[in-house]
Design a protein around this motif. Sequence first.
Motif, short mmCIF file in Angstrom:
data_model
loop_
_atom_site.label_atom_id
_atom_site.label_comp_id
_atom_site.label_asym_id
_atom_site.label_seq_id
_atom_site.Cartn_x
_atom_site.Cartn_y
_atom_site.Cartn_z
N ARG A 59 3.84 2.91 -23.93
CA ARG A 59 5.01 2.33 -23.27
C ARG A 59 4.57 1.04 -22.60
NH1 ARG A 59 5.61 7.88 -22.91
NH2 ARG A 59 7.66 8.65 -23.59
N PHE A 60 5.44 0.04 -22.62
CA PHE A 60 5.08 -1.30 -22.19
C PHE A 60 5.90 -1.67 -20.95
CE2 PHE A 60 4.49 -0.70 -26.67
CZ PHE A 60 3.25 -1.26 -26.94
N VAL A 61 5.21 -2.16 -19.92
CA VAL A 61 5.86 -2.47 -18.65
C VAL A 61 5.36 -3.79 -18.09
CG1 VAL A 61 6.09 0.00 -18.08
CG2 VAL A 61 4.11 -1.29 -17.24
N ARG A 62 6.12 -4.29 -17.12
CA ARG A 62 5.63 -5.41 -16.33
C ARG A 62 4.71 -4.86 -15.24
NH1 ARG A 62 9.49 -10.16 -13.81
NH2 ARG A 62 7.82 -11.65 -13.32
N SER A 63 3.81 -5.67 -14.75
CA SER A 63 2.85 -5.20 -13.76
C SER A 63 3.53 -4.88 -12.43
CB SER A 63 1.76 -6.25 -13.55
OG SER A 63 1.07 -6.46 -14.76
N SER A 64 2.87 -4.04 -11.65
CA SER A 64 3.41 -3.53 -10.39
C SER A 64 2.85 -4.27 -9.19
CB SER A 64 3.09 -2.03 -10.27
OG SER A 64 3.46 -1.54 -8.99
N GLY A 65 3.62 -4.23 -8.11
CA GLY A 65 3.16 -4.79 -6.85
C GLY A 65 2.56 -3.76 -5.91
N ALA A 66 2.51 -2.48 -6.33
CA ALA A 66 1.92 -1.42 -5.51
C ALA A 66 0.42 -1.39 -5.75
CB ALA A 66 2.54 -0.08 -5.87
N LEU A 67 -0.36 -1.49 -4.70
CA LEU A 67 -1.80 -1.70 -4.81
C LEU A 67 -2.50 -0.66 -5.68
CD1 LEU A 67 -2.71 -2.74 -1.14
CD2 LEU A 67 -2.81 -4.18 -3.19
N LEU A 68 -2.15 0.60 -5.56
CA LEU A 68 -2.85 1.64 -6.30
C LEU A 68 -2.16 2.01 -7.61
CD1 LEU A 68 -4.34 4.15 -3.70
CD2 LEU A 68 -5.34 2.10 -4.74
N GLU B 30 0.00 -10.80 -6.85
CA GLU B 30 1.25 -11.56 -6.90
C GLU B 30 1.09 -12.83 -7.71
OE1 GLU B 30 4.67 -13.26 -3.81
OE2 GLU B 30 2.84 -12.31 -3.05
N ALA B 31 -0.09 -13.44 -7.65
CA ALA B 31 -0.32 -14.68 -8.38
C ALA B 31 -0.30 -14.46 -9.89
CB ALA B 31 -1.66 -15.29 -7.96
N LYS B 32 -0.71 -13.27 -10.34
CA LYS B 32 -0.81 -13.00 -11.77
C LYS B 32 0.34 -12.16 -12.31
CE LYS B 32 -5.89 -13.06 -11.72
NZ LYS B 32 -7.11 -12.26 -12.00
N ARG B 33 1.15 -11.59 -11.42
CA ARG B 33 2.13 -10.58 -11.83
C ARG B 33 3.17 -11.15 -12.79
NH1 ARG B 33 4.14 -8.63 -6.77
NH2 ARG B 33 1.91 -8.24 -6.49
N ARG B 34 3.57 -12.37 -12.60
CA ARG B 34 4.62 -12.95 -13.44
C ARG B 34 4.19 -13.01 -14.91
NH1 ARG B 34 9.04 -15.98 -12.50
NH2 ARG B 34 8.56 -16.05 -10.28
N ALA C 44 0.81 -1.22 0.00
CA ALA C 44 0.00 0.00 0.00
C ALA C 44 0.85 1.27 0.00
CB ALA C 44 -0.94 0.00 1.21
N VAL C 45 1.89 1.32 0.81
CA VAL C 45 2.60 2.58 1.05
C VAL C 45 3.42 3.03 -0.15
CG1 VAL C 45 4.73 1.59 2.03
CG2 VAL C 45 3.88 3.82 2.83
N ARG C 46 3.81 2.11 -1.02
CA ARG C 46 4.70 2.48 -2.13
C ARG C 46 4.01 3.35 -3.18
NH1 ARG C 46 7.15 -2.89 -4.27
NH2 ARG C 46 5.21 -3.75 -3.43
N CYS C 47 2.70 3.34 -3.23
CA CYS C 47 1.94 4.28 -4.06
C CYS C 47 0.78 4.76 -3.21
CB CYS C 47 1.43 3.61 -5.33
SG CYS C 47 0.28 4.64 -6.31
N ASN C 48 1.04 5.81 -2.42
CA ASN C 48 0.03 6.21 -1.42
C ASN C 48 -0.63 7.55 -1.74
OD1 ASN C 48 1.51 8.45 0.07
ND2 ASN C 48 3.00 6.79 0.30
N LEU C 49 -0.22 8.21 -2.86
CA LEU C 49 -0.86 9.45 -3.30
C LEU C 49 -0.80 10.55 -2.24
CD1 LEU C 49 -3.97 7.87 -5.05
CD2 LEU C 49 -1.77 8.46 -6.08
N GLY C 50 0.15 10.45 -1.33
CA GLY C 50 0.29 11.46 -0.28
C GLY C 50 -0.70 11.32 0.85
N THR C 51 -1.49 10.23 0.87
CA THR C 51 -2.52 10.07 1.90
C THR C 51 -1.99 9.45 3.19
OG1 THR C 51 -3.19 7.88 1.11
CG2 THR C 51 -4.28 9.80 0.11
N TRP C 52 -0.72 9.04 3.20
CA TRP C 52 -0.14 8.49 4.43
C TRP C 52 0.66 9.55 5.18
CZ3 TRP C 52 1.00 2.85 5.50
CH2 TRP C 52 0.09 2.03 4.84
N GLY C 53 0.82 10.72 4.60
CA GLY C 53 1.59 11.78 5.22
C GLY C 53 2.53 12.42 4.21
#
Length: 535
Positions: A373-382, A389-393, A149-158
């Motif tokens: 632009r093409f990327v691999r999927s992220s583990g940050a919830l937002l 995690e099961a589908k990310r690979r 959650a915290v790695r993409c928190n949109l500034g809502t954690w502080g």
Amino acid sequence: MAAGAVAISCLADIQAAVCDARAAGQRVRAVARAHTWSDVFVDDGDVLLDVSRINAVTSFDAAARTVTVQAGVTTADLIPLQLRTGLCVPSNVVLDTVTYAGIVTAACHGTGWMEGTVSDYVTAMTIVDADGAARVFSEDTADAETWAAVRCNLGTWGVIYDITLRLRAMANMAVENHFRHQGEYFPTPTDDEVAREKKLARLRHVVERSTGVELFWMPFNRFYHTLSAGRAWTPASDDLWLRVFQETTEPVSNSAPAVRAALTAMQAWQMRLSDWIHRTILSHHPLLVPAFYSLGFHTIKLFPKRMVERVPHAIHYQAHIDSFKVVSFEVAVPLTDEASWAAFSAMWTNVTQQVSAEHAAGRCPLTLAMEARFVRSSGALLAPCYASEAKRRDTHHVYVEILSAAGAPGWAAFRDAIAAQWLAVPGARIHWSKQFPAVGTAGVATAHGEALQRFKAARAAAGVDPPNMFVNNWLAGALDIPEAVRLTTAGVVKTGARLALGREADEDRVAATRQRRVAMLLMLLLVVATVAMQR
């Protein structure tokens, strides 16, 4: 405390400002370069912390391959360390003027088939919470849900004070610039199913076998060339610009420093000049857009066909972008199978067809480009490209973006029409930092679904913001936090436009006279060239 912008110089300044604001019942948001188009970082008329002055690289651990940067450190600030150590951020945003706090908190991205967002390289961050406490969240100490959650928190954690990034030892990057007819990769109205499948397979071959790919279409780039050949212009006759990245052990090209210096110098005047031409001429005479891009696209072709660069130089190749005021809309769409790739192809062709129809009606609302632009999927919830995690690979995402010069006539209606089409694609989510359609945050919470519920649960469990002082009204709607909605100060403008902190004012004034003179000369040459082409 008094409402308005507060310049921050140290951690204690953040803590004091947060405590004062909470005592006064005010909200707090933080900003640095103010590059975001959406309302995600606005303060609703309360307290806006300017963290651009806390911009030191505070530690580097060669053994652990990590670096800690304060909130105001820009992507450019970190380039020297990467070049010196041979360790780098493997994938990053193109701009070199934005800060890592802004990039991380909104899960911004670069390109890389096996790379996620910049948030996925974070190993720790220090955040000042609603109590004014500096709290450290790290992958080693936080539970899995908190870390997701915290790695993409949109500034809502502080308010973020610093961020630790994991670097990687990488070889050099071979960068290839290819210019191909759009019809080679995307279907035309006359294509049968077999032709469509072949074109999609051709595009997938390039993307899936490259370290990274950027795809650009600048409308009308072969407009007069097509007319001079006696054919009617269609988007399929335009060139695509494919920028292909391949990791390599080859040495840096001997010409790379000189080429990079020349391109940077060209971009310095090109971006300011383009901004002036769009604002003062093309916004009033949109039918001149084809003429401008028929000639202007040739400056793009000055990029060498192939050149080996150090990784940071290969990533941050577009200088002075901030000098050109633009508007942008972008979504991320999952790529998991043939159907999802076909959906992306349809998204692209729908835009080209709409541009063609607009031009036939005498309008040019898309004045800059469509990009992918093409990327691999992220583990940050937002993160818009989040996957479990099961589908990310096995899940990748494509970020598709449309851009126009600020003030382009008809842009809002065009953007909203495209948004309606794109957001109907399964799994599509809007990039947090780009414009949102006129419907605002409607549908955002639904698009993020279970991931958003997990994010809110982790935020509540962490106890970082019980009074919701870091949640503005826009985010309250986007994240479905109705209890955070408050009355705002009368007269607060919430258009999503960039916050004017005045960092570019002096530079713009100095350049204004030079821009006008060069612009008039360029337009004269443009008219002469156009007349010559029509003969």
